[in-house]
Design an enzyme around this catalytic site. Sequence first.
Site, mmCIF file in Angstrom:
data_model
loop_
_atom_site.group_PDB
_atom_site.id
_atom_site.type_symbol
_atom_site.label_atom_id
_atom_site.label_comp_id
_atom_site.label_asym_id
_atom_site.label_seq_id
_atom_site.Cartn_x
_atom_site.Cartn_y
_atom_site.Cartn_z
ATOM 1 N N LYS A 9 0.834 -1.205 0.000
ATOM 2 C CA LYS A 9 0.000 0.000 0.000
ATOM 3 C C LYS A 9 0.875 1.265 0.000
ATOM 4 O O LYS A 9 2.091 1.175 0.217
ATOM 5 C CB LYS A 9 -0.904 -0.032 1.231
ATOM 6 C CG LYS A 9 -1.934 -1.177 1.255
ATOM 7 C CD LYS A 9 -2.791 -1.060 2.515
ATOM 8 C CE LYS A 9 -3.805 -2.162 2.656
ATOM 9 N NZ LYS A 9 -4.608 -2.000 3.901
ATOM 10 N N HIS A 153 -1.868 -5.237 1.667
ATOM 11 C CA HIS A 153 -3.138 -5.942 1.493
ATOM 12 C C HIS A 153 -2.814 -7.378 1.104
ATOM 13 O O HIS A 153 -1.894 -7.608 0.311
ATOM 14 C CB HIS A 153 -3.976 -5.298 0.381
ATOM 15 C CG HIS A 153 -5.101 -6.197 -0.065
ATOM 16 N ND1 HIS A 153 -6.314 -6.206 0.564
ATOM 17 C CD2 HIS A 153 -5.156 -7.155 -1.035
ATOM 18 C CE1 HIS A 153 -7.080 -7.124 -0.005
ATOM 19 N NE2 HIS A 153 -6.414 -7.720 -0.981
HETATM 20 P P1 GDP Z 1 -7.378 -6.854 6.187
HETATM 21 O O1 GDP Z 1 -7.925 -7.989 5.374
HETATM 22 O O2 GDP Z 1 -6.589 -7.328 7.378
HETATM 23 O O3 GDP Z 1 -6.593 -5.873 5.372
HETATM 24 O O4 GDP Z 1 -8.610 -6.045 6.809
HETATM 25 P P2 GDP Z 1 -10.083 -5.733 6.230
HETATM 26 O O5 GDP Z 1 -10.322 -6.431 4.935
HETATM 27 O O6 GDP Z 1 -11.046 -5.977 7.336
HETATM 28 O O7 GDP Z 1 -10.022 -4.154 5.997
HETATM 29 C C1 GDP Z 1 -9.395 -3.614 4.856
HETATM 30 C C2 GDP Z 1 -8.541 -2.430 5.260
HETATM 31 O O8 GDP Z 1 -9.385 -1.392 5.762
HETATM 32 C C3 GDP Z 1 -7.552 -2.695 6.387
HETATM 33 O O9 GDP Z 1 -6.359 -3.287 5.950
HETATM 34 C C4 GDP Z 1 -7.336 -1.281 6.923
HETATM 35 O O10 GDP Z 1 -6.406 -0.545 6.128
HETATM 36 C C5 GDP Z 1 -8.713 -0.645 6.765
HETATM 37 N N1 GDP Z 1 -9.539 -0.737 7.981
HETATM 38 C C6 GDP Z 1 -10.188 -1.840 8.418
HETATM 39 N N2 GDP Z 1 -10.878 -1.567 9.550
HETATM 40 C C7 GDP Z 1 -10.664 -0.259 9.811
HETATM 41 C C8 GDP Z 1 -11.125 0.642 10.842
HETATM 42 O O11 GDP Z 1 -11.859 0.286 11.762
HETATM 43 N N3 GDP Z 1 -10.740 1.933 10.786
HETATM 44 C C9 GDP Z 1 -9.934 2.403 9.813
HETATM 45 N N4 GDP Z 1 -9.591 3.682 9.852
HETATM 46 N N5 GDP Z 1 -9.457 1.600 8.831
HETATM 47 C C10 GDP Z 1 -9.820 0.285 8.811
HETATM 48 MG MG MG Z 2 -9.316 -7.839 3.813
#
Ligand code: GDP
Ligand code: MG
Length: 186
Positions: A9, A153
């Site tokens: 990223k 990611h």
């Molecule tokens: P990942 O699969 O671990 O990347 O997580 P997710 O798919 O749940 O979320 C995608 C991306 O969104 C994450 O990598 C973070 O950059 C962002 N993100 C997720 N949850 C939050 C949150 O509660 N607050 C903020 N500001 N960003 C978030």
């Molecule tokens: Mg994810």
Amino acid sequence: MEKTLVIIKPDGVQRALIGKIISTFEDAGLKVVAMKMVWATKELAAKHYANDEDWLLSVGKKTRSSAEAKGIRMDETDLQIGQRIRSWLMDYITSTPIIALAIEGPEAITAVRKLVGSTAPAKADPSTIRGKYSTESYEYADAKKRPVKNLVHASEDAKNAEREISIWFTKKEIFDYKRADEDAVR
Ligand code: GDP
Ligand code: MG
């Protein structure tokens, strides 16, 4: 054998951690089978962060339970939280060039997620990419009105790995070759 999609990223590129991040995967015996630097358009970002209700709800739920554990009440629904974060992500991932990679290996999807670590770097194991290079929490990023800067990611499951690889790479851009140490690793 599996293939998974990794994106370094904007924070990973800006902090000049491209080499270290890729080495983490290579050192684990995983093979880079496609790679490019891209300045993504909003259309590409919208495809990658699909408007998928299950994903929006899961992001919303995760955020809410982390906030509640810290005694913070959230007035938005899970879906609204998910939509807000998706919109931040689309702005963020298009803000600078990023690196897209397809990575191959046995159990590559799970192995890459394990090396990347949990979503919030503050909670991620310090031996993971996110835990080693950042200390951000959901709350810190929310207060700054942007996504958690967690460097990488990585596709969540086989269905998403296939979907995401096809968004970032054509079939011709994915290579089939042998690593010199492959017989020793596999
Ligand atoms: P990942 O699969 O671990 O990347 O997580 P997710 O798919 O749940 O979320 C995608 C991306 O969104 C994450 O990598 C973070 O950059 C962002 N993100 C997720 N949850 C939050 C949150 O509660 N607050 C903020 N500001 N960003 C978030
Ligand atoms: Mg994810």
